[in-house]
Design an enzyme around this catalytic site. Structure first.
Site, PDB file in Angstrom:
ATOM      1  N   LYS A  22       0.847  -1.211   0.000  1.00  0.00           N
ATOM      2  CA  LYS A  22       0.000   0.000   0.000  1.00  0.00           C
ATOM      3  C   LYS A  22       0.875   1.251   0.000  1.00  0.00           C
ATOM      4  O   LYS A  22       0.674   2.173  -0.794  1.00  0.00           O
ATOM      5  CB  LYS A  22      -0.907   0.033   1.225  1.00  0.00           C
ATOM      6  CG  LYS A  22      -1.577   1.402   1.464  1.00  0.00           C
ATOM      7  CD  LYS A  22      -2.425   1.417   2.701  1.00  0.00           C
ATOM      8  CE  LYS A  22      -1.707   1.625   3.967  1.00  0.00           C
ATOM      9  NZ  LYS A  22      -1.363   3.022   4.290  1.00  0.00           N
ATOM     10  N   ASN A  23       1.890   1.269   0.859  1.00  0.00           N
ATOM     11  CA  ASN A  23       2.679   2.492   1.042  1.00  0.00           C
ATOM     12  C   ASN A  23       3.692   2.732  -0.074  1.00  0.00           C
ATOM     13  O   ASN A  23       4.303   3.788  -0.137  1.00  0.00           O
ATOM     14  CB  ASN A  23       3.347   2.475   2.413  1.00  0.00           C
ATOM     15  CG  ASN A  23       2.316   2.653   3.512  1.00  0.00           C
ATOM     16  OD1 ASN A  23       1.157   2.992   3.232  1.00  0.00           O
ATOM     17  ND2 ASN A  23       2.713   2.414   4.734  1.00  0.00           N
ATOM     18  N   CYS A 119      -5.133  13.106  13.171  1.00  0.00           N
ATOM     19  CA  CYS A 119      -4.931  11.684  12.920  1.00  0.00           C
ATOM     20  C   CYS A 119      -4.889  10.930  14.243  1.00  0.00           C
ATOM     21  O   CYS A 119      -4.307  11.416  15.211  1.00  0.00           O
ATOM     22  CB  CYS A 119      -3.621  11.470  12.160  1.00  0.00           C
ATOM     23  SG  CYS A 119      -3.269   9.737  11.849  1.00  0.00           S
ATOM     24  N   ARG A 124       0.767  15.007  12.988  1.00  0.00           N
ATOM     25  CA  ARG A 124       1.435  14.696  11.707  1.00  0.00           C
ATOM     26  C   ARG A 124       1.535  15.952  10.847  1.00  0.00           C
ATOM     27  O   ARG A 124       0.852  16.089   9.838  1.00  0.00           O
ATOM     28  CB  ARG A 124       0.696  13.584  10.992  1.00  0.00           C
ATOM     29  CG  ARG A 124       0.667  12.302  11.817  1.00  0.00           C
ATOM     30  CD  ARG A 124      -0.007  11.168  11.124  1.00  0.00           C
ATOM     31  NE  ARG A 124       0.759  10.648  10.008  1.00  0.00           N
ATOM     32  CZ  ARG A 124       0.338   9.643   9.232  1.00  0.00           C
ATOM     33  NH1 ARG A 124      -0.835   9.094   9.464  1.00  0.00           N
ATOM     34  NH2 ARG A 124       1.059   9.183   8.240  1.00  0.00           N
ATOM     35  N   ASP A 311       4.850   0.823  12.008  1.00  0.00           N
ATOM     36  CA  ASP A 311       3.615   0.204  11.524  1.00  0.00           C
ATOM     37  C   ASP A 311       3.456  -1.244  11.966  1.00  0.00           C
ATOM     38  O   ASP A 311       2.441  -1.873  11.661  1.00  0.00           O
ATOM     39  CB  ASP A 311       3.537   0.296   9.991  1.00  0.00           C
ATOM     40  CG  ASP A 311       3.407   1.731   9.512  1.00  0.00           C
ATOM     41  OD1 ASP A 311       3.621   1.977   8.310  1.00  0.00           O
ATOM     42  OD2 ASP A 311       3.129   2.606  10.338  1.00  0.00           O
ATOM     43  N   ARG A 403      -8.588  -0.503   5.145  1.00  0.00           N
ATOM     44  CA  ARG A 403      -7.738   0.506   4.492  1.00  0.00           C
ATOM     45  C   ARG A 403      -6.391  -0.065   4.082  1.00  0.00           C
ATOM     46  O   ARG A 403      -5.765   0.408   3.136  1.00  0.00           O
ATOM     47  CB  ARG A 403      -7.500   1.685   5.446  1.00  0.00           C
ATOM     48  CG  ARG A 403      -8.749   2.444   5.847  1.00  0.00           C
ATOM     49  CD  ARG A 403      -8.376   3.671   6.623  1.00  0.00           C
ATOM     50  NE  ARG A 403      -7.456   4.491   5.818  1.00  0.00           N
ATOM     51  CZ  ARG A 403      -7.030   5.695   6.236  1.00  0.00           C
ATOM     52  NH1 ARG A 403      -7.395   6.147   7.409  1.00  0.00           N
ATOM     53  NH2 ARG A 403      -6.215   6.403   5.483  1.00  0.00           N
TER      54      ARG A 403
HETATM   55  C1  EPZ Z   1       4.373   7.090   6.208  1.00  0.00           C
HETATM   56  O1  EPZ Z   1       3.633   8.194   6.727  1.00  0.00           O
HETATM   57  C2  EPZ Z   1       3.431   5.894   6.164  1.00  0.00           C
HETATM   58  N1  EPZ Z   1       2.280   6.205   5.337  1.00  0.00           N
HETATM   59  C3  EPZ Z   1       2.956   5.568   7.577  1.00  0.00           C
HETATM   60  O2  EPZ Z   1       2.184   4.363   7.508  1.00  0.00           O
HETATM   61  C4  EPZ Z   1       4.163   5.278   8.455  1.00  0.00           C
HETATM   62  O3  EPZ Z   1       3.727   5.089   9.775  1.00  0.00           O
HETATM   63  C5  EPZ Z   1       5.127   6.485   8.421  1.00  0.00           C
HETATM   64  O4  EPZ Z   1       5.493   6.784   7.058  1.00  0.00           O
HETATM   65  C6  EPZ Z   1       6.406   6.211   9.186  1.00  0.00           C
HETATM   66  O5  EPZ Z   1       7.043   5.076   8.715  1.00  0.00           O
HETATM   67  C7  EPZ Z   1       2.389   6.040   3.990  1.00  0.00           C
HETATM   68  O6  EPZ Z   1       3.416   5.706   3.434  1.00  0.00           O
HETATM   69  C8  EPZ Z   1       1.155   6.276   3.191  1.00  0.00           C
HETATM   70  P1  EPZ Z   1       6.503  10.522   8.153  1.00  0.00           P
HETATM   71  P2  EPZ Z   1       4.228   9.684   6.662  1.00  0.00           P
HETATM   72  O7  EPZ Z   1       6.371  11.806   7.412  1.00  0.00           O
HETATM   73  O8  EPZ Z   1       5.103   9.831   5.490  1.00  0.00           O
HETATM   74  C9  EPZ Z   1       7.109  13.813  11.549  1.00  0.00           C
HETATM   75  C10 EPZ Z   1       0.300   2.960   7.776  1.00  0.00           C
HETATM   76  O9  EPZ Z   1      -0.073   2.411   8.828  1.00  0.00           O
HETATM   77  N2  EPZ Z   1       6.978  14.800  10.458  1.00  0.00           N
HETATM   78  O10 EPZ Z   1       7.638   9.652   7.823  1.00  0.00           O
HETATM   79  O11 EPZ Z   1       3.081  10.604   6.829  1.00  0.00           O
HETATM   80  C11 EPZ Z   1       5.801  13.046  11.782  1.00  0.00           C
HETATM   81  O12 EPZ Z   1       4.923  13.758  12.615  1.00  0.00           O
HETATM   82  C12 EPZ Z   1       0.783   4.433   7.815  1.00  0.00           C
HETATM   83  O13 EPZ Z   1       0.345   2.389   6.687  1.00  0.00           O
HETATM   84  C13 EPZ Z   1       7.214  16.140  10.725  1.00  0.00           C
HETATM   85  O14 EPZ Z   1       7.517  16.513  11.849  1.00  0.00           O
HETATM   86  O15 EPZ Z   1       5.123   9.703   7.998  1.00  0.00           O
HETATM   87  C14 EPZ Z   1       6.307  11.762  12.408  1.00  0.00           C
HETATM   88  O16 EPZ Z   1       6.540  11.961  13.755  1.00  0.00           O
HETATM   89  C15 EPZ Z   1       0.456   5.099   9.112  1.00  0.00           C
HETATM   90  N3  EPZ Z   1       7.070  17.021   9.705  1.00  0.00           N
HETATM   91  C16 EPZ Z   1       7.637  11.546  11.685  1.00  0.00           C
HETATM   92  O17 EPZ Z   1       8.031  12.793  11.131  1.00  0.00           O
HETATM   93  C17 EPZ Z   1       6.742  16.632   8.423  1.00  0.00           C
HETATM   94  O18 EPZ Z   1       6.626  17.483   7.526  1.00  0.00           O
HETATM   95  C18 EPZ Z   1       7.567  10.516  10.546  1.00  0.00           C
HETATM   96  O19 EPZ Z   1       6.476  10.844   9.721  1.00  0.00           O
HETATM   97  C19 EPZ Z   1       6.522  15.271   8.172  1.00  0.00           C
HETATM   98  C20 EPZ Z   1       6.650  14.363   9.210  1.00  0.00           C
END
Ligand code: EPZ
Length: 427
Positions: A22-23, A119, A124, A311, A403
């Protein structure tokens, strides 16, 4: 509104094929925007998030076809992008929608995408996405809840540090990398996410004519090109689905053969499972996972790839709840990602939250109870706990699990599970 009725305990055995990721699929679907013409994607799982993303692309002007119910490829025709706007009504349901921002900006010179809302797994923000696109020369503002990004004269290459307080950002890296493929000059992304899904996206972009190097490392180098062409591409297997099935074998003390599973992408997960006494034997196209009657406790901290994935934190916690001793689970990516804790405690687990950590005191048995799904991976953990618990577990709000897992009951019941999807009783 479906519910699951799960009869336990069961012992799983047999073979299961892991679906496409999915991701990886979602950002790769967004990448199709970058090229005029029709791209064809194989291995895209049939999930509600994928259907929603396809709807999103259609609101932009794309034509999306996938063989309903069939395994056939998904075809995305992005010849025309008539409306570069990511509507709130879709983005509020699925945060991953944000990854159309970079490709739209690069393709159209302008993009309007609704800010993702709150969320269940925690805060996020998208500040890193915005910072990276600004470094590429975009003017970005927030208006009425929409991110408005403009680069009328196109984007230009830049050196960008994309690390944040919790380390790298997966979709932030995806957005900036996709935008940089059509920027003038060279872009260097430092502290880029190294997740296999990002490497898959980069490989797909290179197959479209992009020039990306350093794939799989925290330093990506992108030489901008004038245009990209449509692609035929197959997404990688879903390592999170594979990890969930591995825990299903372990928590039921069963034995499963996983097909279409890339162990190389799962070293941290396999290491943890072996620590608790689970056997993971590689095979030509996957592995065989066998549970044990005596689970050892272990400590785990979630980290960006190649560390232990956030995850799979909830699923592993459900397993550790049955270990012979105390384990500590620390969530370093989404510090509030513990909606499953109270629900597992309703099933007689002994979990105690201490800030970004949970102390897991192992118990002999889990006991069935009605529980509430809150987010995708928390609900997967509840299904796993239901397979091991004595009695009838009722899981409400199953839409969360649809999902990210394709009809999970149809995948697990042939292996010995007893999961029944039913209409929720009228309130
Ligand atoms: C991706 O989300 C995945 N989603 C998530 O999977 C996964 O949990 C996450 O990466 C971490 O591995 C998809 O790929 C669709 P991040 P993403 O930006 O990209 C902080 C699932 O269950 N951050 O890597 O949105 C954020 O708050 C989902 O399939 C900032 O501070 O996650 C978090 O603490 C849930 N500023 C950390 O970084 C930003 O601009 C990592 O988030 C962006 C992120």
């Amino acid at each position: 509104m479906d519910i699951f009725r799960i009869e336990g305990p069961v012992r799983l055995s047999g073979q299961v094929t892991v679906n496409g990721s999915k991701n990886a699929a979602l950002p790769i679907m967004a990448a199709a925007i970058l090229a005029e013409g029709q791209s064809s994607l194989a291995g895209v799982p049939r999930l509600s998030d994928v259907r929603l993303f396809a709807d999103l692309l259609q609101t932009l002007g794309c034509r999306v076809e996938s063989a309903p119910g069939g395994p056939g490829p998904m075809r995305i025709d992005a010849s025309v992008i008539s409306n570069p706007v990511g509507d709130y009504e879709i983005v509020r349901k699925m945060r991953a929608s944000i990854c159309i921002l970079g490709p739209l900006l690069a393709r159209c010179g302008r993009a309007e995408v609704s800010m993702p809302g709150g969320c269940a797994i925690g805060d996020r923000p998208i500040n890193l996405h915005v910072r990276g696109l600004r470094e590429l020369g975009a003017e970005i503002c927030l208006k009425n809840g929409y991110v408005i990004a403009e680069a009328p004269r196109g984007l230009r290459g830049a050196s960008i540090f994309l690390g944040g307080s919790f380390g790298s950002t997966v979709l932030g890296t995806a957005n900036v990398m996709m935008a940089a493929t059509l920027a003038k000059g060279r872009t260097v992304i430092e502290s880029a996410a190294c997740e296999p899904e990002i490497s898959d996206l980069a490989n797909c972009l290179n197959a479209m004519g992009a020039r990306i190097s350093g794939i799989g490392s925290p330093r990506l180098v992108i030489e901008g090109v004038s245009h990209l062409h449509p692609v035929q591409y197959e997404v990688i297997p879903d390592r999170i689905e594979a990890g969930t099935f591995m825990v299903a074998a372990a928590i039921t003390r069963g034995e499963l053969k996983l097909v279409n599973c890339q162990l190389d992408d799962m070293m941290a997960v396999v290491d943890k499972l072996r620590n608790v006494g689970v056997t993971v034997e590689p095979t030509a196209d996957g592995c065989v996972v066998a549970g044990t009657d005596h689970l050892h406790p272990t400590d785990v901290t979630t980290q960006p790839y190649p560390g232990f994935p956030t995850d799979l934190q909830a699923q592993l916690m459900a397993l550790l709840a049955l270990a012979e001793g105390n384990s500590v689970v620390i969530e370093k990516i989404f510090p509030d990602r513990f909606m499953h804790v109270a629900e597992l405690n309703r099933m007689a687990a002994d979990l105690r939250k201490e800030g970004p950590a949970v102390i897991v005191a192992g118990v002999k048995n889990l006991v069935a109870a009605p529980v509430m799904a809150s987010d995708l991976r928390a609900s997967a953990a509840l299904v796993l706990a239901g397979l091991a618990a004595e009695g009838t577990t009722i899981i409400n709000r199953v839409y969360h699990i649809d999902r990210g897992y394709e009809r999970i009951e149809e995948r697990l019941n042939p292996l010995g599970a007893q999961i029944f999807r039913e209409d929720a009783p009228a309130p």
